[in-house]
Design an enzyme around this catalytic site. Structure first.
Site, PDB file in Angstrom:
ATOM      1  CB  SER A   1      -0.889   0.015   1.251  1.00  0.00           C
ATOM      2  OG  SER A   1      -0.084   0.257   2.399  1.00  0.00           O
TER       3      SER A   1
ATOM      4  CB  SER B   1      -9.831  -9.461   7.483  1.00  0.00           C
ATOM      5  OG  SER B   1      -8.508  -9.234   7.053  1.00  0.00           O
TER       6      SER B   1
ATOM      7  NE  ARG C   1      17.514 -11.494  18.288  1.00  0.00           N
ATOM      8  CZ  ARG C   1      18.831 -11.544  18.500  1.00  0.00           C
ATOM      9  NH1 ARG C   1      19.661 -11.570  17.468  1.00  0.00           N
ATOM     10  NH2 ARG C   1      19.319 -11.573  19.720  1.00  0.00           N
TER      11      ARG C   1
ATOM     12  NE  ARG D   1      -2.987  -3.362   8.960  1.00  0.00           N
ATOM     13  CZ  ARG D   1      -3.168  -2.095   8.613  1.00  0.00           C
ATOM     14  NH1 ARG D   1      -3.813  -1.284   9.403  1.00  0.00           N
ATOM     15  NH2 ARG D   1      -2.709  -1.629   7.473  1.00  0.00           N
TER      16      ARG D   1
ATOM     17  CG  ASP E   1      -3.526  -5.101   5.790  1.00  0.00           C
ATOM     18  OD1 ASP E   1      -2.637  -5.709   6.429  1.00  0.00           O
ATOM     19  OD2 ASP E   1      -3.517  -3.866   5.660  1.00  0.00           O
TER      20      ASP E   1
ATOM     21  CG  ASP F   1      -4.168  -2.757  -1.352  1.00  0.00           C
ATOM     22  OD1 ASP F   1      -5.114  -2.968  -2.128  1.00  0.00           O
ATOM     23  OD2 ASP F   1      -4.273  -2.796  -0.099  1.00  0.00           O
ATOM     24  CG  HIS F   2      -6.795   0.603  -1.598  1.00  0.00           C
ATOM     25  ND1 HIS F   2      -8.099   0.803  -1.993  1.00  0.00           N
ATOM     26  CD2 HIS F   2      -6.804  -0.537  -0.871  1.00  0.00           C
ATOM     27  CE1 HIS F   2      -8.867  -0.164  -1.521  1.00  0.00           C
ATOM     28  NE2 HIS F   2      -8.104  -1.003  -0.836  1.00  0.00           N
TER      29      HIS F   2
ATOM     30  CG  HIS G   1     -10.895  -1.599   3.336  1.00  0.00           C
ATOM     31  ND1 HIS G   1     -11.408  -0.731   2.419  1.00  0.00           N
ATOM     32  CD2 HIS G   1     -10.124  -2.471   2.643  1.00  0.00           C
ATOM     33  CE1 HIS G   1     -10.966  -1.048   1.210  1.00  0.00           C
ATOM     34  NE2 HIS G   1     -10.185  -2.107   1.317  1.00  0.00           N
TER      35      HIS G   1
END
Ligand code: G3H
Ligand code: 13P
Ligand code: ZN
Length: 319
Positions: free
Chosen positions: A48, A213, A281, A260, A256, A81-82, A179
């Protein structure tokens, strides 16, 4: 191996959908490649404008090129994207992108066509394909009337005219999704009748489903149990509905938010359960593993798992 988005569409149309996932960093890229290699599924990496700004255009490209070497079996396309017009041209000129999305859906119909047409001309000259958007991809809430709901969805006759006049290669359609994490209040399903009407007018033409999603309730509950404050009524698309949308022409499915949520859950739980650790890590490794498993499982729902051989055969036949 980076391939054209059109080549993936040709194999996938009507059989399976290609998962299109946004990435912003190394960990998402690693999870995405690992999960799809495990699943033997092709995929689309989406960048994006926000991701390009966050990580930097060259950094994202370098991450993807490094993953390409690490995972030689992977078959995927790289997509903007977009995009706005300027960003589309940047991506086309870079020579790195398989396809761009020009999102002029907020413009009036004729202007959307004109902008898309300009991008298509530049893109096709560079062998890059173009996704455009038509319709209002808002939350279609349960408490609005059926007429209001239908007015927000993509009009099938307009879709046909739009594709003919703009020359775009795929079309993002408003078919009930939106979205973010708060898509629907209560249970809501895709508008299959509308998808079928669009397909009738555009047979064989790839349709794209944004806002796909699933926002798993369990994920939201775990985030909140670890200190998050997400609205527990958040709902997404039932992943079992993908299989019904695929024969109707849905060929690319954008995801997406779910990634997240995995990131947020892993990090919140890690910080809660291992408060003495400050080696980032540790949660990073957990995230890559969990995200790989997430995309692997998603490819089963998209029916793209175990299709890599047929994708390879079709790519070879095209040469
Ligand atoms: O639809 C938009 C995608 O979720 C990308 O989000 O613009 O915050 O990177 P972003
Ligand atoms: P979600 O917010 O449902 O993940 O949708 C992502 C998307 O459409 C990216 O273009
Ligand atoms: Zn989107």
């Amino acid at each position: 191996m980076i391939v054209t988005t059109s080549a993936l569409y040709r194999v996938a149309y009507g059989r399976f959908a290609i998962g299109a996932y946004n990435i912003n960093n190394l960990e998402q890229a690693l999870g995405l490649f690992r999960g799809h290699v495990q699943a033997k599924a092709p995929f689309i990496i989406q960048l994006s404008k926000g991701a390009r700004k966050y990580a930097g255009v060259r950094m994202l490209e370098a991450i993807i090129r490094a993953c390409d070497e690490e995972f030689p079996e992977a078959i995927y396309a790289v997509h903007l994207d977009h995009g706005d017009e300027k960003t589309c041209y940047d991506c086309i000129d870079s020579g790195f992108y398989s396809s761009v999305m020009i999102d002029a859906s907020h413009e009036v119909f004729e202007e959307n066509i004109a902008i898309t047409r300009r991008v298509v001309e530049r893109a096709h000259a560079a062998n890059v394909s173009v996704e455009a958007e038509l319709g209002m991809l808002g939350g279609v809430e349960e408490d609005i009337s059926v007429d209001e709901k239908h007015a927000m969805l993509t009009d099938p006759d307009e879709a046909k005219r739009f594709v003919e006049l703009s020359g775009c290669d795929s079309l993002a359609v408003a078919i009930g999704t939106s979205h973010g994490a708060y898509k629907f209040s209560g249970k809501q399903s895709l508008h299959f009748d509308r998808i079928a009407e669009i397909q009738k007018r555009l047979p064989g033409f790839p349709l794209v489903m944004h806002g796909s999603s699933s926002v798993p309730q369990e994920e939201v509950a775990r985030i909140n149990a670890a200190g998050g404050k997400l609205d527990p009524s958040a709902r997404g698309v039932d992943a079992d509905e993908f299989a019904r949308a695929i024969p109707l022409g849905v060929t690319k499915v954008n995801i997406d938010t779910d990634g997240r949520l995995v990131w947020t859950r892993v990090h919140r739980e890690h910080l809660r359960d291992d408060p003495k650790n400050f080696d980032f890590r540790k949660p990073g490794e957990i995230f890559v593993r969990e995200y790989a498993e997430f995309v692997r499982a998603k490819s089963e729902k998209l029916l793209s798992a175990n299709t890599l051989e047929s994708v390879q055969a079709s790519l070879l036949a095209e040469v």
